[in-house]
Scaffold this motif. Structure first.
Motif, PDB file in Angstrom:
ATOM      1  N   ALA A 172       0.803  -1.120  -0.061  1.00  0.00           N
ATOM      2  CA  ALA A 172      -0.063   0.074  -0.076  1.00  0.00           C
ATOM      3  C   ALA A 172       0.793   1.258   0.014  1.00  0.00           C
ATOM      4  CB  ALA A 172      -0.861   0.007   1.323  1.00  0.00           C
ATOM      5  N   VAL A 173       1.460   1.351  -1.123  1.00  0.00           N
ATOM      6  CA  VAL A 173       2.755   2.303  -1.176  1.00  0.00           C
ATOM      7  C   VAL A 173       2.556   3.668  -2.000  1.00  0.00           C
ATOM      8  CG1 VAL A 173       4.272   0.422  -1.156  1.00  0.00           C
ATOM      9  CG2 VAL A 173       3.585   1.431  -3.156  1.00  0.00           C
ATOM     10  N   GLU A 174       3.188   4.475  -1.463  1.00  0.00           N
ATOM     11  CA  GLU A 174       3.354   5.976  -2.364  1.00  0.00           C
ATOM     12  C   GLU A 174       4.732   5.709  -3.408  1.00  0.00           C
ATOM     13  OE1 GLU A 174       3.436   9.459  -0.431  1.00  0.00           O
ATOM     14  OE2 GLU A 174       4.914  10.466  -1.954  1.00  0.00           O
ATOM     15  N   ILE A 175       4.497   5.976  -4.657  1.00  0.00           N
ATOM     16  CA  ILE A 175       5.255   5.704  -5.766  1.00  0.00           C
ATOM     17  C   ILE A 175       6.287   6.979  -5.680  1.00  0.00           C
ATOM     18  CG2 ILE A 175       5.806   5.279  -8.086  1.00  0.00           C
ATOM     19  CD1 ILE A 175       4.022   3.122  -6.515  1.00  0.00           C
ATOM     20  N   GLY A 176       5.734   8.280  -5.568  1.00  0.00           N
ATOM     21  CA  GLY A 176       6.317   9.443  -5.684  1.00  0.00           C
ATOM     22  C   GLY A 176       5.364  10.376  -6.519  1.00  0.00           C
ATOM     23  N   GLY A 177       5.489  11.552  -6.542  1.00  0.00           N
ATOM     24  CA  GLY A 177       4.701  12.587  -7.428  1.00  0.00           C
ATOM     25  C   GLY A 177       3.068  12.073  -7.175  1.00  0.00           C
ATOM     26  N   GLY A 178       2.788  12.026  -5.869  1.00  0.00           N
ATOM     27  CA  GLY A 178       1.304  12.023  -5.235  1.00  0.00           C
ATOM     28  C   GLY A 178       0.736  10.835  -5.621  1.00  0.00           C
ATOM     29  N   PHE A 179       1.166   9.701  -6.146  1.00  0.00           N
ATOM     30  CA  PHE A 179       0.736   8.565  -6.443  1.00  0.00           C
ATOM     31  C   PHE A 179       0.676   7.621  -5.162  1.00  0.00           C
ATOM     32  CE2 PHE A 179      -0.113   4.198  -7.961  1.00  0.00           C
ATOM     33  CZ  PHE A 179      -0.886   4.371  -8.813  1.00  0.00           C
ATOM     34  N   ARG A 180      -0.438   7.481  -4.677  1.00  0.00           N
ATOM     35  CA  ARG A 180      -0.469   6.848  -3.232  1.00  0.00           C
ATOM     36  C   ARG A 180      -1.479   5.739  -3.493  1.00  0.00           C
ATOM     37  NH1 ARG A 180      -0.180  10.173   2.122  1.00  0.00           N
ATOM     38  NH2 ARG A 180       2.169  10.017   2.406  1.00  0.00           N
ATOM     39  N   ILE A 181      -1.281   4.488  -3.230  1.00  0.00           N
ATOM     40  CA  ILE A 181      -2.292   3.420  -3.531  1.00  0.00           C
ATOM     41  C   ILE A 181      -3.613   3.660  -2.616  1.00  0.00           C
ATOM     42  CG2 ILE A 181      -2.948   1.031  -3.102  1.00  0.00           C
ATOM     43  CD1 ILE A 181      -1.303   1.517  -5.903  1.00  0.00           C
ATOM     44  N   VAL A 220       0.957  -4.684  -5.877  1.00  0.00           N
ATOM     45  CA  VAL A 220       1.426  -3.295  -6.388  1.00  0.00           C
ATOM     46  C   VAL A 220       2.876  -3.782  -6.400  1.00  0.00           C
ATOM     47  CG1 VAL A 220       1.617  -1.049  -5.843  1.00  0.00           C
ATOM     48  CG2 VAL A 220      -0.645  -2.245  -5.420  1.00  0.00           C
ATOM     49  N   HIS A 221       3.489  -3.195  -7.371  1.00  0.00           N
ATOM     50  CA  HIS A 221       5.107  -3.386  -7.352  1.00  0.00           C
ATOM     51  C   HIS A 221       5.361  -2.089  -6.505  1.00  0.00           C
ATOM     52  CE1 HIS A 221       8.921  -2.806  -8.715  1.00  0.00           C
ATOM     53  NE2 HIS A 221       9.071  -3.729  -9.774  1.00  0.00           N
ATOM     54  N   PRO A 222       6.296  -2.453  -5.513  1.00  0.00           N
ATOM     55  CA  PRO A 222       6.644  -1.580  -4.600  1.00  0.00           C
ATOM     56  C   PRO A 222       7.582  -0.582  -5.087  1.00  0.00           C
ATOM     57  CG  PRO A 222       7.917  -3.707  -4.311  1.00  0.00           C
ATOM     58  CD  PRO A 222       6.928  -3.989  -5.266  1.00  0.00           C
ATOM     59  N   SER A 223       8.036  -0.637  -6.351  1.00  0.00           N
ATOM     60  CA  SER A 223       8.657   0.505  -7.216  1.00  0.00           C
ATOM     61  C   SER A 223      10.118   0.996  -6.645  1.00  0.00           C
ATOM     62  CB  SER A 223       7.766   1.668  -7.490  1.00  0.00           C
ATOM     63  OG  SER A 223       6.924   1.268  -8.386  1.00  0.00           O
ATOM     64  N   ASN A 224       9.958   1.980  -5.790  1.00  0.00           N
ATOM     65  CA  ASN A 224      11.230   2.751  -5.353  1.00  0.00           C
ATOM     66  C   ASN A 224      11.538   2.229  -4.052  1.00  0.00           C
ATOM     67  OD1 ASN A 224       8.959   3.879  -4.364  1.00  0.00           O
ATOM     68  ND2 ASN A 224       9.085   5.962  -5.868  1.00  0.00           N
ATOM     69  N   PHE A 225      11.166   1.254  -3.452  1.00  0.00           N
ATOM     70  CA  PHE A 225      11.851   0.931  -2.074  1.00  0.00           C
ATOM     71  C   PHE A 225      11.819  -0.479  -1.859  1.00  0.00           C
ATOM     72  CE2 PHE A 225       8.875  -0.737   1.018  1.00  0.00           C
ATOM     73  CZ  PHE A 225       7.530  -0.835   0.363  1.00  0.00           C
ATOM     74  N   ARG A 226      12.692  -1.285  -0.883  1.00  0.00           N
ATOM     75  CA  ARG A 226      12.906  -2.549  -0.894  1.00  0.00           C
ATOM     76  C   ARG A 226      12.759  -2.901   0.703  1.00  0.00           C
ATOM     77  NH1 ARG A 226      17.911  -5.536  -3.909  1.00  0.00           N
ATOM     78  NH2 ARG A 226      18.877  -4.376  -2.206  1.00  0.00           N
ATOM     79  N   VAL A 227      12.068  -4.000   0.992  1.00  0.00           N
ATOM     80  CA  VAL A 227      12.034  -4.380   2.328  1.00  0.00           C
ATOM     81  C   VAL A 227      13.076  -5.653   2.548  1.00  0.00           C
ATOM     82  CG1 VAL A 227      10.845  -5.063   4.408  1.00  0.00           C
ATOM     83  CG2 VAL A 227       9.785  -3.650   2.617  1.00  0.00           C
ATOM     84  N   GLU A 228      13.999  -5.390   3.383  1.00  0.00           N
ATOM     85  CA  GLU A 228      15.140  -6.261   3.626  1.00  0.00           C
ATOM     86  C   GLU A 228      15.130  -7.298   4.881  1.00  0.00           C
ATOM     87  OE1 GLU A 228      19.250  -5.885   1.871  1.00  0.00           O
ATOM     88  OE2 GLU A 228      18.161  -4.017   1.196  1.00  0.00           O
TER      89      GLU A 228
END
Ligand code: PLP
Length: 459
Positions: A172-181, A220-228
């Motif tokens: 349930a991520v924010e991609i950037g540029g105001g796009f939040r699921i 949803v592709h988490p796009s610009n972050f990764r959980v490790e």
């Protein structure tokens, strides 16, 4: 202060200034007068703040700058030496020659956008890309809209309004540029049901959330972050199996939408559109200007009956694709059909460029800078929300590591950014890095010339 206000030149006096006469000879009188009035208003405010009044000549000169600022397009080409191949602030994917040509052709005259030339009857603009997209991805049907954000919004609105959509909390991520699921979901009228935790979601979490109001499971592709570390995700296949058992569709926001195998370039696996379709998603959504390497569009592929519902929804008209980008997208996709994407699509040319070639170019650039620069190892990024945390090996021209160091790096960065065309590098610490991987080889000459100019200006 009163006397300062009295110093303000009149519009007529300014129109008599030599530099303003040059402007009125070039541009409409009304435009110049309008800008003069705006400039005088600024001057009044400045005086009110306690400043002295500028001279008529000074005001006339700044009117000139203001008019030129209006009539020269501020949007212009830049050279992207940042090392981020898909840089949203720099306009994402540069296009292939063929795509550019197709867009020029489509824009300069009329075209058969919605006219079937065989029968002479009205057709759909989607036919120009739908067959190609189906061929490439294996999908039953396809629909192209303005961008991926609008594709996802259209999909959720048309299929899930007033129903529930189950999403993993980690997606349930924010991609950037105001796009939040969560925001897109609310806008669509669908109810977001978050399941699992930030780091771990299991198939049982999805299953337990399914009710008679559930319209879809969304990945949803988490796009610009990764959980490790301690993480668990659910494979798309598992979600689809679960969906099939309950008669619920799986929707897949792929983000970048990769059509080729990234692992052959030493990158991690970016999920491909083909794999999503093969796994059996109801719909997959992706951008045209990320890893596809085409113009800004949103692409939807998937099951025919779902695509039809989206195409018929009133929102589809509001997010309709235009003829120019449709032409550019078709030309881009044809590169993939012909098996020439790695050679023709600029984004893929950059990704696929051998390190030795990047190094050769970096050495040539650095050669202009003499002892101000050295070539070092570095890491380039694909960007565009694909392959988070993954990098491509590259060679950087590093400026400011030696001699006059930091001062030179910052000065040069500014000079290059203000150049014609501007060259955008990356300043880290007190070093300016220029990465040839995100620059097309055709632009090397421009970079070399710009570097020569910038260095000459330093002396
Ligand atoms: C980039 C991205 C979007 C938005 O796509 P646009 O084409 O920029 O509208 C949506 N979802 C994901 C996962 C993305 O990475």
């Amino acid at each position: 202060m009163k006397s300062e206000f009295r110093q303000l030149p009149s519009v007529d006096k300014l129109l008599g200034e030599q530099s303003i006469k040059r402007l009125t000879a070039l541009y409409p009188h009304d435009l110049v007068v309008d800008v003069i009035r705006q400039r005088l208003e600024q001057e009044r405010l400045s005086i009110a703040r306690g400043n002295r009044c500028a001279s008529a000549a000074e005001i006339a000169e700044s009117v000139g700058d203001m008019v030129e600022g209006l009539v020269y397009p501020s949007l212009r080409p830049v050279v992207n030496a940042s090392g981020v191949i898909l840089h949203t602030n720099l306009g994402r994917a540069p296009l292939s020659k063929e795509a550019i040509w197709a867009m020029e052709e489509a824009s300069k005259s009329y075209c058969n956008l919605e006219l079937d030339l065989e029968s002479g009857v009205r057709g759909s603009r989607q036919v120009h890309v739908e067959r190609i997209l189906c061929q490439l991805t294996g999908a039953e049907a396809a629909l192209v809209v303005n961008n991926n954000a609008s594709a996802v919004l259209l999909g959720l609105t048309a299929l899930c309004k007033k129903k529930e959509v189950v999403v993993s909390r980690g997606q349930a991520v924010e991609i950037g540029g105001g796009f939040r699921i969560p925001d897109v979901m609310r806008q669509s009228g669908a109810k977001l049901v978050e399941v699992g935790t930030t780091n771990c979601t299991y198939i049982q979490d999805y299953e337990q959330a399914i009710t008679d109001k559930t319209a879809a499971l969304l990945r949803v592709h988490p796009s610009n972050f990764r959980v490790e570390g301690f993480t668990h995700g659910v494979a798309l296949e598992e979600m689809i199996e679960l969906g099939n058992r309950h008669g619920i569709q799986v929707l897949d926001d792929l983000g970048s939408g990769c059509l080729l195998d990234t692992t052959v370039f030493g990158l991690a696996l970016e999920p491909t559109v083909q794999d999503s379709v093969k796994a059996g998603v109801g719909l997959a959504f992706f951008s045209g200007d990320k890893l596809v390497g085409g113009p800004q569009v949103g692409i939807i592929v998937g099951k025919e009956q779902l695509v039809k519902k989206l195409a018929k929804h009133p929102l589809a008209r509001a997010v309709r694709i235009d003829k120019i980008r449709l032409a550019g997208l078709a030309a881009t996709l044809i590169h993939y059909l012909k098996g020439e994407a790695l050679q023709r699509v600029p984004v893929w040319r950059m990704i696929a460029m051998p390190l030795a070639e990047v190094e050769k170019r970096a050495i040539a650039w650095a050669g202009v800078l003499g002892d101000l620069a050295e070539v070092t190892d570095g890491e380039a990024m694909v960007g565009g929300g694909s392959l988070p945390g993954n990098t491509l090996p590259t060679k950087l021209v590093a400026i400011g590591t030696q001699g006059r160091g930091a001062v030179v790096a910052h000065k040069l960065a500014q000079r290059l950014r203000r150049g014609q065309p501007p060259i955008i590098g990356r300043v880290s610490g007190d070093v300016l890095f220029l990465d040839a991987r995100s620059v097309l080889p055709e632009e090397d000459k421009i970079v070399v010339e710009a570097l020569k100019d910038a260095v000459a200006g330093l002396k």
